[in-house]
Every structure is written in structure tokens, then in C-alpha cells.
Design a protein around this motif. Structure first.
Motif, PDB file in Angstrom:
ATOM      1  N   HIS A  69       0.838  -1.206   0.000  1.00 54.52           N
ATOM      2  CA  HIS A  69       0.000   0.000   0.000  1.00 54.52           C
ATOM      3  C   HIS A  69       0.867   1.248   0.000  1.00 54.52           C
ATOM      4  CE1 HIS A  69      -3.259   2.813   0.888  1.00 54.52           C
ATOM      5  NE2 HIS A  69      -2.372   3.398   1.650  1.00 54.52           N
ATOM      6  N   GLY A  70       1.823   1.300   0.890  1.00 53.91           N
ATOM      7  CA  GLY A  70       2.601   2.519   1.053  1.00 53.91           C
ATOM      8  C   GLY A  70       3.781   2.648   0.116  1.00 53.91           C
ATOM      9  N   TYR A  71       4.323   1.517  -0.320  1.00 49.33           N
ATOM     10  CA  TYR A  71       5.563   1.562  -1.089  1.00 49.33           C
ATOM     11  C   TYR A  71       5.382   1.131  -2.541  1.00 49.33           C
ATOM     12  CZ  TYR A  71       7.699   1.975   3.530  1.00 49.33           C
ATOM     13  OH  TYR A  71       8.050   2.397   4.789  1.00 49.33           O
ATOM     14  N   GLY A  72       4.193   0.685  -2.884  1.00 47.82           N
ATOM     15  CA  GLY A  72       3.959   0.217  -4.244  1.00 47.82           C
ATOM     16  C   GLY A  72       4.149  -1.283  -4.340  1.00 47.82           C
ATOM     17  N   VAL A  90     -13.094   3.002   0.496  1.00 48.37           N
ATOM     18  CA  VAL A  90     -12.982   4.071  -0.512  1.00 48.37           C
ATOM     19  C   VAL A  90     -12.779   5.416   0.179  1.00 48.37           C
ATOM     20  CG1 VAL A  90     -14.243   5.342  -2.292  1.00 48.37           C
ATOM     21  CG2 VAL A  90     -14.315   2.839  -2.260  1.00 48.37           C
ATOM     22  N   GLN A 115      -8.828   7.805   0.682  1.00 43.31           N
ATOM     23  CA  GLN A 115      -8.608   9.182   0.234  1.00 43.31           C
ATOM     24  C   GLN A 115      -8.471  10.156   1.406  1.00 43.31           C
ATOM     25  OE1 GLN A 115     -11.797   9.845  -2.608  1.00 43.31           O
ATOM     26  NE2 GLN A 115     -10.698   8.711  -4.177  1.00 43.31           N
ATOM     27  N   ALA A 116      -9.051   9.778   2.546  1.00 45.36           N
ATOM     28  CA  ALA A 116      -9.045  10.713   3.681  1.00 45.36           C
ATOM     29  C   ALA A 116      -7.778  10.603   4.522  1.00 45.36           C
ATOM     30  CB  ALA A 116     -10.271  10.461   4.566  1.00 45.36           C
ATOM     31  N   LEU A 117      -7.209   9.404   4.584  1.00 46.23           N
ATOM     32  CA  LEU A 117      -6.038   9.190   5.438  1.00 46.23           C
ATOM     33  C   LEU A 117      -4.786   9.160   4.575  1.00 46.23           C
ATOM     34  CD1 LEU A 117      -7.399   6.345   7.777  1.00 46.23           C
ATOM     35  CD2 LEU A 117      -7.266   8.794   8.273  1.00 46.23           C
ATOM     36  N   SER A 118      -3.938  10.126   4.717  1.00 47.73           N
ATOM     37  CA  SER A 118      -2.711  10.142   3.914  1.00 47.73           C
ATOM     38  C   SER A 118      -1.552   9.558   4.733  1.00 47.73           C
ATOM     39  CB  SER A 118      -2.379  11.566   3.480  1.00 47.73           C
ATOM     40  OG  SER A 118      -2.173  12.379   4.618  1.00 47.73           O
ATOM     41  N   LYS A 136     -11.337  -3.360  -8.779  1.00 42.46           N
ATOM     42  CA  LYS A 136     -11.180  -1.943  -8.453  1.00 42.46           C
ATOM     43  C   LYS A 136     -11.448  -1.754  -6.964  1.00 42.46           C
ATOM     44  CE  LYS A 136     -12.458   0.031 -12.903  1.00 42.46           C
ATOM     45  NZ  LYS A 136     -13.321   0.997 -13.605  1.00 42.46           N
ATOM     46  N   ARG A 137     -10.879  -0.715  -6.420  1.00 42.61           N
ATOM     47  CA  ARG A 137     -11.119  -0.404  -5.007  1.00 42.61           C
ATOM     48  C   ARG A 137     -12.617  -0.253  -4.738  1.00 42.61           C
ATOM     49  NH1 ARG A 137      -9.111   5.299  -3.636  1.00 42.61           N
ATOM     50  NH2 ARG A 137      -7.119   4.327  -4.010  1.00 42.61           N
ATOM     51  N   SER A 138     -13.302   0.407  -5.641  1.00 42.61           N
ATOM     52  CA  SER A 138     -14.732   0.663  -5.438  1.00 42.61           C
ATOM     53  C   SER A 138     -15.559  -0.619  -5.501  1.00 42.61           C
ATOM     54  CB  SER A 138     -15.234   1.667  -6.473  1.00 42.61           C
ATOM     55  OG  SER A 138     -15.008   1.175  -7.783  1.00 42.61           O
ATOM     56  N   ASP A 179     -11.818   5.502  -7.485  1.00 44.22           N
ATOM     57  CA  ASP A 179     -10.693   4.589  -7.676  1.00 44.22           C
ATOM     58  C   ASP A 179      -9.401   5.344  -7.980  1.00 44.22           C
ATOM     59  OD1 ASP A 179     -11.958   1.954  -7.423  1.00 44.22           O
ATOM     60  OD2 ASP A 179     -13.162   2.638  -9.106  1.00 44.22           O
ATOM     61  N   ARG A 190       4.570   4.204 -11.743  1.00 42.14           N
ATOM     62  CA  ARG A 190       3.475   3.395 -11.215  1.00 42.14           C
ATOM     63  C   ARG A 190       2.124   4.059 -11.414  1.00 42.14           C
ATOM     64  NH1 ARG A 190       4.506   3.872  -4.718  1.00 42.14           N
ATOM     65  NH2 ARG A 190       2.424   3.044  -4.541  1.00 42.14           N
TER      66      ARG A 190
END
Lengths: 381, 199
Positions: free
Chosen positions: A119-122, A202, A206-209, A283-285, B105, B148
Motif C-alpha cells: 500500500h505505502g511503497y507500491g 474508498v 482518500q481521507a487518510l494520507s 477496483k477499489r470501489s 478509484d 506506477r
């Protein structure tokens, strides 16, 4: 009985591969042998090429953020070495079934296996700067920053990652390193509604960076989201995330800094010795829909909530129903299978089409003799 | 009729005469790249308007054994945007539509001729791009500048076949491997890019 070779150098590996190609003999490439059941079966008379002697670790003194790792190096051993310099390779899959963490660098890359850190590093492919590959022609080819770029073709490192050894024998990789975080902390919340969990994923993605990891877990009609933060302020950031998780509709929200066992459990959920593991990429959604299908199939789930990658542990007879219910464009690859079901299930589930034809052309260009792990990959490549 | 003239006629039938340039003065504006290096005058410049037109043009080139070079805004600094003598230059700057924005997404799909700066404005203010490139999205993809952030492609192959590469499909990472192929593995006629949410 299958014989084997254990090359100690790139030259020996290339020669062994070329020798097999001259005889049109299939080669089964093997590292820690923790994922040999993944993909479809290779012919039983294949020559076993073992990478265990290709185990050199070179941490670059001129650039401590990179290292070159022999493909046969156990990943756990490489991580321990890197940790002495305060660094890590941000690739953290489950390293085997049972207690032995035998998975090698080459095996993890060949299968594009990954864990929560993606998630964080790809994904795994993003940690690779260059590769050295032995081809069935007997040549050794390289890509990377110190190699003159091949401007007339595909990015070799990206093609090799996840190729299941079908293009050649991975000999070594140059990887990008990251500092080991001094502290971690995880915020979490749960629900018994798959759709609420999917919608929260979802929102929170987007809310937590700055999350190092952001996972989903589902088991026995109940599931949750886990948001891990790293660094000196990890605990404070996890505590602050609790409010957002609660606002996203999840209950039993809290945070904790002694989070190691939580993430060990997430990684362990990606493998199974006695049930099937299906890796779904949506997809995430679409996470809510995947979780609903999983709940209906009585599957346990762990996965990357924001990336749409879910690992479903389920009974073999539920695989077809889950695949049929997935939205168009998703993939569902069978990883682990009970021994009794091997050969009875299509591991890849990929329909014929132009994309598969393109992949066959790629295979042909790298391995015209067709000896590198033949038949193990998608479309019987 | 010689191969070059025959190709021009075929491409005019596909694109219409006004989208096929053969006048030497018009062609000369397409001779240079991002470092103002000069290439030869191409046989012609084709300005397709969508993926189907790109596929038809490439197919015509394949049928006539005429070489082609593809370019976007021509900002490439390594010579890959320069025409070749006797070859067709396929220029994608008319293909500037944003095809879909799926912010749940973090994905946006555009035609290759969309400038990177335009794409950045399209996803703002909720999202931003982690791309620093002066040219088009297609050019950035072909030069490997998307990294990416490149998550999907529709690709016209060298025989004119149009193929959709799904980032979630299993098999070789053909989408990732396309980055940096400089047009040698086909022409991206739609590009799906991952944007970063601004939280």
C-alpha cells in the motif's frame, strides 16, 4: 526420477538452461520451493534448476538505498542483513506455509508476491531497479541504471516480475531500499456489513494520507479495516485516524502501537495448506461486492483495501461461484490448492483473447525453445 | 503507384484530406523535437482523431511496408519524436479527450494527446498528479515518465490490431512494461492514470 542442477554463477545457470534447450527438455526453476504449487503443473520429467547457490547480498556503499540480491537468497535472510544497516526491502509477503520462512527473493519476484507494505511503497515491481536474467539461448541479459537502456523493447524488470519464471532464470535483482521505521501503530474499526466495509475503504483511502499499510480483513461474518502508520509520530497519527474511521461508519474503533501480531496475521491469511486461496484483483470501489461474494462463499479474506487486491481462503468447490460473480475486468487467480485438487482447477481463469496472444509473443521472443517453466503460466504459457 | 503515394491516398481516405499533411512547409514544423534536433522531412504527417483511426493508419502502413514514427507534442529529448525519411509521422495531438474520471478509484482515462498539465487540471482539486512532464500523457507513458501511475492502456499494435490491456488481468505486466518502450511496442490510444487524492 527428476534430476536437478544447482548453478553457482550466472554462467553456470545460462549454460544449464541452454543445455536443456538444446534437448528441448523443460526446466522447472525452484527457489525455496514454497510456491511450487502455484500456477499450473510443469511436466514431471522437467530438469529442476535450483537457485539456492545464487545467494549473494551486496549492499551498495556508493548508494545505501540500493542493494543487489541473488535470486536464491531467502528473503528473510536478506531482510535481516538489510536491517543491520537500518534498511528494508518493502516487500513483505507470507514467506511460506508453516513456520519455515523459506521463500527466496527470486521466487517472490517471479510470482509478484507482496504483502501489506505494497500500500505505502507500491507493488513488488516498483522495488526493482534492475534484473539479471539467464535466457534459454544461453545468454545473460541485464537491465538497470548501470546498464545501457534497451530503448527498443519492454521494461525487462517489469516483465520479469510476476512472470513465474517463464521468460528465463532470474539470477539477481537490484532493489530499492527504504529506512526501517522506528515505530508503527495501527488504527482499526469493524462492521458486519460488507458494503459498509467497502464504502469505508474508498472513503479512508482518500481521507487518510501517509499510511504505510491499509488492509481489509473478513472472517466469519465480521470484518474490519486496519490503517498502519510508521515513524516517530506513528502513535499520534493512528490515534488521529480513529476519528476518520468512526466517521466512515465503522464500529469498535481504536488504535494500538503493539501491532506486530495484527500484521503477522494479515500476511498469514494470504496462504493456506488445506483450503484454496484465490487472489482477486478488482477496483477499489468494488471491494464491497468482493466481500459480499466472499461472505456468501464462506471465505476468509485479507487484502489491500485501497489497491483492490484480496486473498480469499475458501473451499475448492466455491471458486467457480466467486469467479462467476466478479465484475467484468477483475482477475481471480488460484494460488494455494489442497493437494487433492491440483490439476482439477484452472489456476488462471483467463479467457483467450488478444492480450493472451500478446503474452504468447513475449514468451516466444524470450524463450523460443519453450523450456522455462512451460505450462505453468496463464494460457498454458 | 509507388508505396508512399499509395499510402497517402489510403490514409486520406481514412482521415480526410485535411488531416494528412504533405506540403513541405507544413511538414517542416514536425521535423524537430524537445531539444530542437532536426530530423528529415517525413513522407507525410497523419493527424488521427481517435483510436480506430490510429489503427487504420497503422494497418495501412503495415500493408504498404511503410515505416512510421509516433509523437505527441514533440517534447522528447532523445530523438524518438523525430521523423524518418520516407516514413509516416503519426501525430496524436488531436486526440485530447478526457474519456472517464473515476475518482473513487483515483483513476482517470484520457486520450494520448492530452497535455499532462491539462490532465492535472482535470483531476484537481480533489486529486493531483505525481508526474512532471512537459508533453502529452501518451508521450509521458511511452517515455516511462508515468511510472506506477500508469495503470491501463488501449494499444494499437504494429499490425493495426487494437488491444485493451487491463491493469487487473493476470499474466505478464504488459502495461508496466510498456512504460519506456518509446512507441516501439505500439501506440497507446487511451491511457489510464492513477491520481493521488489530496487529503
Amino acid at each position: 526420477m527428476t534430476d536437478s542442477v544447482t548453478p553457482r554463477s550466472a554462467t553456470e545457470a545460462a549454460a544449464a538452461l541452454a543445455g536443456a534447450a538444446a534437448q528441448r527438455r523443460p526446466v522447472r526453476i525452484s527457489g525455496g520451493a514454497t510456491k511450487l504449487g502455484w500456477g499450473d503443473a510443469v511436466q514431471s520429467d522437467a530438469l529442476r534448476l535450483r537457485t539456492e547457490q545464487l545467494n549473494r547480498i551486496l549492499i551498495h556503499t556508493h548508494d545505501p538505498t540500493t542493494a543487489t540480491l541473488g535470486a536464491g537468497t531467502p528473503l528473510a535472510h536478506a531482510q535481516a542483513q538489510l536491517a543491520r544497516s537500518g534498511m528494508m526491502l518493502a516487500v513483505d509477503p507470507q514467506l511460506g506455509l508453516g513456520l519455515s520462512p523459506a521463500a527466496t527473493v527470486g521466487g517472490v519476484i517471479a510470482t509478484a508476491d507482496s504483502g501489506p507494505l505494497s500500500h505505502g511503497y507500491g507493488p513488488t515491481r516498483d522495488q526493482i531497479i534492475g534484473v539479471t536474467l539467464a535466457l534459454s539461448s544461453g545468454k545473460v541479459t541485464q537491465s538497470g541504471p548501470r546498464v545501457e537502456a534497451d530503448r527498443n523493447g519492454y521494461d525487462l524488470a517489469k516483465l520479469v516480475t510476476g512472470s513465474f519464471g517463464t521468460l528465463g532464470v532470474l539470477l539477481s535483482v537490484e532493489v530499492r531500499l527504504h529506512p526501517l521505521p522506528s515505530q508503527t501503530a495501527t488504527a482499526f474499526g469493524s462492521t458486519d456489513d460488507p458494503e459498509v466495509l467497502g464504502a469505508a475503504a474508498v472513503t479512508l483511502a482518500q481521507a487518510l494520507s501517509g499510511m504505510q499499510a491499509f488492509d481489509v480483513a473478513w472472517r466469519g461474518g465480521y470484518g474490519g479495516l486496519l490503517a498502519q502508520f510508521a515513524g516517530r509520530d506513528a502513535e499520534a497519527r493512528a490515534a488521529a485516524a480513529v476519528k476518520a474511521i468512526s466517521a466512515a461508519g465503522l464500529a469498535h474503533v481504536d488504535s494500538r502501537s503493539d501491532d506486530g501480531s495484527t500484521w503477522v496475521s494479515q500476511r498469514a491469511g494470504q496462504r493456506s495448506a488445506d483450503r484454496a486461496v484465490l487472489r482477486v484483483h478488482a477496483k477499489r470501489s468494488q471491494l464491497g461486492r468482493v466481500l459480499r461474494l466472499a461472505a456468501h462463499a464462506e471465505a476468509d479474506v485479507v487484502g489491500r483495501a485501497a489497491l483492490g487486491v484480496s486473498y480469499l481462503t475458501l473451499n475448492v468447490n466455491r471458486i467457480a461461484n466467486v469467479r462467476a460473480g466478479l465484475p467484468e475486468g477483475c482477475s481471480a487467480v488460484v494460488l494455494d490448492l489442497p493437494q487433492s485438487a491440483r490439476g482439477a482447477v484452472d489456476s488462471w481463469g483467463t479467457p483467450e483473447g488478444p492480450e493472451l496472444q500478446l503474452m504468447r509473443q513475449i514468451k516466444q521472443s524470450f524463450d523460443p525453445a519453450g523450456v522455462c517453466n512451460p505450462g505453468v503460466f496463464v494460457g498454458s504459457i | 503507384m509507388e508505396a508512399g503515394a499509395d499510402l497517402i491516398e489510403r490514409v486520406r481516405l481514412v482521415l480526410g484530406s485535411e488531416q494528412v499533411l504533405t506540403d513541405p512547409v507544413a511538414l517542416s514544423t514536425y521535423r524537430s523535437d524537445g531539444v530542437r534536433r532536426q530530423g528529415p522531412l517525413p513522407l507525410a504527417v497523419a493527424l488521427p482523431g481517435d483510436g480506430a483511426e490510429v489503427a487504420a493508419v497503422v494497418n495501412a502502413c503495415a500493408a504498404g511496408s511503410v515505416r512510421w514514427i509516433v509523437r505527441g507534442a514533440g517534447t522528447s529529448r532523445d530523438g524518438h519524436a523525430l521523423p524518418v525519411s520516407g516514413g509516416l509521422l503519426i501525430v496524436l495531438t488531436r486526440m485530447r479527450r478526457v474519456l472517464s474520471i473515476e475518482l473513487a478509484d483515483d483513476e482517470v482515462t484520457v486520450e494520448p494527446g492530452v497535455p499532462v498539465a491539462t490532465l492535472a487540471r482535470a483531476v484537481a482539486p480533489t486529486h493531483r498528479l505525481q508526474i512532471d512532464h512537459p508533453g502529452t500523457v501518451g508521450g509521458a507513458a511511452a517515455q516511462g515518465a508515468l511510472g506506477r501511475q500508469l495503470v491501463g492502456l488501449d494499444l494499437v499494435q504494429d499490425d493495426g490490431a487494437l488491444i485493451s490491456l487491463n491493469p487487473r488481468s493476470s499474466g505478464y505486466d504488459v502495461v508496466g512494461a510498456f512504460g519506456g518502450s518509446h512507441g516501439t511496442r505500439g501506440i497507446a490510444v487511451s491511457v489510464t492514470v492513477r491520481a493521488v487524492p489530496v487529503s
